[in-house]
Design a protein around this motif. Structure first.
Motif, PDB file in Angstrom:
ATOM      1  N   CYS A  49       0.582  -1.042  -0.468  1.00  0.00           N
ATOM      2  CA  CYS A  49      -0.442   0.096   0.289  1.00  0.00           C
ATOM      3  C   CYS A  49       0.809   0.930  -0.228  1.00  0.00           C
ATOM      4  N   ARG A  50       0.857   1.898  -0.702  1.00  0.00           N
ATOM      5  CA  ARG A  50       1.374   2.752  -0.511  1.00  0.00           C
ATOM      6  C   ARG A  50       0.748   4.182  -0.483  1.00  0.00           C
ATOM      7  N   ALA A  51      -0.841   4.049  -1.090  1.00  0.00           N
ATOM      8  CA  ALA A  51      -1.388   6.079  -0.583  1.00  0.00           C
ATOM      9  C   ALA A  51      -2.458   4.945  -0.588  1.00  0.00           C
ATOM     10  N   VAL A  52      -3.559   5.257   0.310  1.00  0.00           N
ATOM     11  CA  VAL A  52      -5.421   5.627   0.335  1.00  0.00           C
ATOM     12  C   VAL A  52      -6.333   6.467   0.282  1.00  0.00           C
ATOM     13  N   VAL A  53      -6.854   6.150  -0.496  1.00  0.00           N
ATOM     14  CA  VAL A  53      -8.592   7.033  -0.730  1.00  0.00           C
ATOM     15  C   VAL A  53      -9.186   7.037   0.363  1.00  0.00           C
ATOM     16  N   LEU A  54      -9.297   8.115   1.020  1.00  0.00           N
ATOM     17  CA  LEU A  54     -10.812   8.128   1.953  1.00  0.00           C
ATOM     18  C   LEU A  54     -12.124   8.527   1.536  1.00  0.00           C
ATOM     19  N   LEU A  89      -5.293   9.868  13.825  1.00  0.00           N
ATOM     20  CA  LEU A  89      -4.569   9.893  12.272  1.00  0.00           C
ATOM     21  C   LEU A  89      -4.487  10.550  11.377  1.00  0.00           C
ATOM     22  N   PHE A  90      -3.570  12.015  12.225  1.00  0.00           N
ATOM     23  CA  PHE A  90      -2.272  12.804  11.685  1.00  0.00           C
ATOM     24  C   PHE A  90      -1.276  12.513  12.151  1.00  0.00           C
ATOM     25  N   GLY A  91      -1.602  11.044  12.767  1.00  0.00           N
ATOM     26  CA  GLY A  91       0.429  10.041  12.858  1.00  0.00           C
ATOM     27  C   GLY A  91       0.802   9.155  12.234  1.00  0.00           C
ATOM     28  N   THR A  92      -0.245   8.844  10.782  1.00  0.00           N
ATOM     29  CA  THR A  92      -0.379   7.690  10.100  1.00  0.00           C
ATOM     30  C   THR A  92       0.942   8.326   9.142  1.00  0.00           C
ATOM     31  N   ALA A 189     -10.179  10.843  -6.919  1.00  0.00           N
ATOM     32  CA  ALA A 189      -9.619  10.581  -5.796  1.00  0.00           C
ATOM     33  C   ALA A 189      -8.379   9.198  -6.500  1.00  0.00           C
ATOM     34  N   ILE A 190      -9.042   8.305  -6.628  1.00  0.00           N
ATOM     35  CA  ILE A 190      -8.121   7.296  -6.567  1.00  0.00           C
ATOM     36  C   ILE A 190      -7.124   7.747  -7.571  1.00  0.00           C
ATOM     37  N   ALA A 191      -7.110   8.358  -9.198  1.00  0.00           N
ATOM     38  CA  ALA A 191      -5.872   8.685 -10.295  1.00  0.00           C
ATOM     39  C   ALA A 191      -4.806   9.005  -9.883  1.00  0.00           C
ATOM     40  N   LEU A 192      -5.581  10.536  -8.296  1.00  0.00           N
ATOM     41  CA  LEU A 192      -4.763  11.183  -7.651  1.00  0.00           C
ATOM     42  C   LEU A 192      -3.805  10.753  -6.964  1.00  0.00           C
ATOM     43  N   ALA A 193      -4.300   9.334  -6.574  1.00  0.00           N
ATOM     44  CA  ALA A 193      -3.546   8.500  -4.575  1.00  0.00           C
ATOM     45  C   ALA A 193      -2.432   7.620  -5.686  1.00  0.00           C
ATOM     46  N   GLN A 194      -3.252   6.830  -7.172  1.00  0.00           N
ATOM     47  CA  GLN A 194      -2.548   6.572  -7.739  1.00  0.00           C
ATOM     48  C   GLN A 194      -1.283   7.233  -8.561  1.00  0.00           C
ATOM     49  N   GLU A 195      -1.375   7.995  -8.840  1.00  0.00           N
ATOM     50  CA  GLU A 195      -0.074   9.560  -9.552  1.00  0.00           C
ATOM     51  C   GLU A 195       0.862   9.074  -8.180  1.00  0.00           C
ATOM     52  N   ILE A 196       0.739   9.632  -7.115  1.00  0.00           N
ATOM     53  CA  ILE A 196       1.428   9.035  -5.610  1.00  0.00           C
ATOM     54  C   ILE A 196       1.806   8.007  -5.212  1.00  0.00           C
ATOM     55  N   ALA A 197       1.002   6.907  -5.323  1.00  0.00           N
ATOM     56  CA  ALA A 197       1.608   5.831  -5.641  1.00  0.00           C
ATOM     57  C   ALA A 197       2.587   5.257  -6.904  1.00  0.00           C
ATOM     58  N   ALA A 198       3.118   6.195  -7.751  1.00  0.00           N
ATOM     59  CA  ALA A 198       3.763   5.719  -8.541  1.00  0.00           C
ATOM     60  C   ALA A 198       5.559   6.501  -8.427  1.00  0.00           C
ATOM     61  N   SER A 199       4.931   7.557  -7.017  1.00  0.00           N
ATOM     62  CA  SER A 199       6.616   7.634  -7.067  1.00  0.00           C
ATOM     63  C   SER A 199       6.834   6.155  -5.798  1.00  0.00           C
ATOM     64  N   ALA A 203      10.600   7.985  -0.121  1.00  0.00           N
ATOM     65  CA  ALA A 203      11.337   8.961  -0.732  1.00  0.00           C
ATOM     66  C   ALA A 203       9.721  10.062  -0.300  1.00  0.00           C
ATOM     67  N   VAL A 204       8.449   9.232  -1.001  1.00  0.00           N
ATOM     68  CA  VAL A 204       7.633   9.844  -0.490  1.00  0.00           C
ATOM     69  C   VAL A 204       7.222   9.804   0.897  1.00  0.00           C
ATOM     70  N   GLU A 205       7.390   8.993   1.554  1.00  0.00           N
ATOM     71  CA  GLU A 205       7.074   8.904   2.711  1.00  0.00           C
ATOM     72  C   GLU A 205       7.744   9.748   3.690  1.00  0.00           C
ATOM     73  N   SER A 206       9.125   9.876   3.574  1.00  0.00           N
ATOM     74  CA  SER A 206      10.778  10.466   4.187  1.00  0.00           C
ATOM     75  C   SER A 206      10.048  12.042   3.988  1.00  0.00           C
ATOM     76  N   THR A 207       9.051  11.935   2.298  1.00  0.00           N
ATOM     77  CA  THR A 207       9.014  14.032   2.252  1.00  0.00           C
ATOM     78  C   THR A 207       7.916  14.259   2.995  1.00  0.00           C
TER      79      THR A 207
END
Length: 257
Positions: A49-54, A89-92, A189-199, A203-207
């Motif tokens: 799992c690289r991104a979540v859609v709520l 929720l703010f700590g995930t 929303a899913i398209a945006l999450a997939q775009e994020i997941a492609a990075s 690096a995404v999580e540290s950023t």
């Protein structure tokens, strides 16, 4: 796929779709917030799992917090347990995109601001309606809302309790994208999450961690102050009048007492 009584999780490639299902308006309570926080923390441990859609089932994202149990029993309203789990929720660590259909009111607005991004539509309605109900904002919103849209715009939304649609939300920075129609909110929303997941995930999580820094601690501290004020104001006649006016669909007549 996993599920509880009111949360469904489906994995779409590297994106986890977390759907709230509490008909008819997705009101949330302490038990729900605990389950949602548990689920998001579990997803943090899922490498695939690289991104979540709520997102939510039904016509509203979340119309607010449900404290009706206390009201029916005659007990004083005390959202302490609710906020304990909301602050988690703010700590995930995984990026979250909120697909905001219909109403995101009060605690529902707070929930969207726990996400990194918000996708809205023509029928989306954001509202920080706390003052109109006779009490102080909660969910850490006195920090998260001005952090996102600025103090001036946040003040206006808090003081008036006005509802704003998707286009205006995008204009002031509350929404990041606006779908052409309400049916397209999830798709965008899913398209945006997939775009994020492609990075690169590390690096995404540290950023994200660097950008959010001590956000969870700061939101929790803001929420402690909010809660102490709320608990006093829940005992006022103005709070009773605000709740009654909402139930009767009329303007409240506050008396400063």
């Amino acid at each position: 796929m996993s599920a509880t009584q009111d949360i469904r999780i489906v994995h779409d490639g590297a994106v986890a779709l977390v759907e709230m299902d509490r008909p008819p308006h997705n009101f949330v309570d302490a038990g729900f917030m605990q389950r949602l926080a548990d689920d998001l923390e579990r997803l943090d441990k899922v490498d695939a799992c690289r991104a979540v859609v709520l997102m939510s089932a039904g016509k509203n994202f979340c119309a607010g917090a449900d404290f009706s149990g206390a009201a029916k029993s005659g007990e004083a309203v005390d959202p302490s347990a609710f906020y304990v789990h909301a602050m988690r929720l703010f700590g995930t660590s995984k990026p979250i995109v909120a697909a905001v259909n219909g109403a995101a009111v009060g605690a529902g607005l707070g929930l969207t601001l726990a996400a990194d991004f918000r996708v809205a539509g023509p029928g989306t309605r954001f509202s920080a309606n706390f003052n109109r109900l006779g009490f102080h904002p909660g969910f850490g919103l006195t920090l998260t809302l001005p952090r996102l849209i600025g103090e001036q715009k946040a003040s206006l939304l808090f003081y008036t309790g006005r509802r704003i649609g998707g286009e205006e939300a995008a204009r002031i920075g509350l929404a990041d994208e606006v779908a052409a129609d309400d049916e397209g909110i999830r798709t965008r929303a899913i398209a945006l999450a997939q775009e994020i997941a492609a990075s690169a995930p590390l690096a995404v999580e540290s950023t994200r961690a660097a950008l959010r820094a001590d956000l969870q601690k700061r939101v929790a501290l803001a929420n402690q102050d909010e809660l102490s004020i709320q608990l006093r104001q829940f005992r006022t006649e103005d709070f009773k009048e605000g709740v009654a006016a909402m139930a009767q669909r009329r303007l409240p007549a506050f008396r400063r007492c």
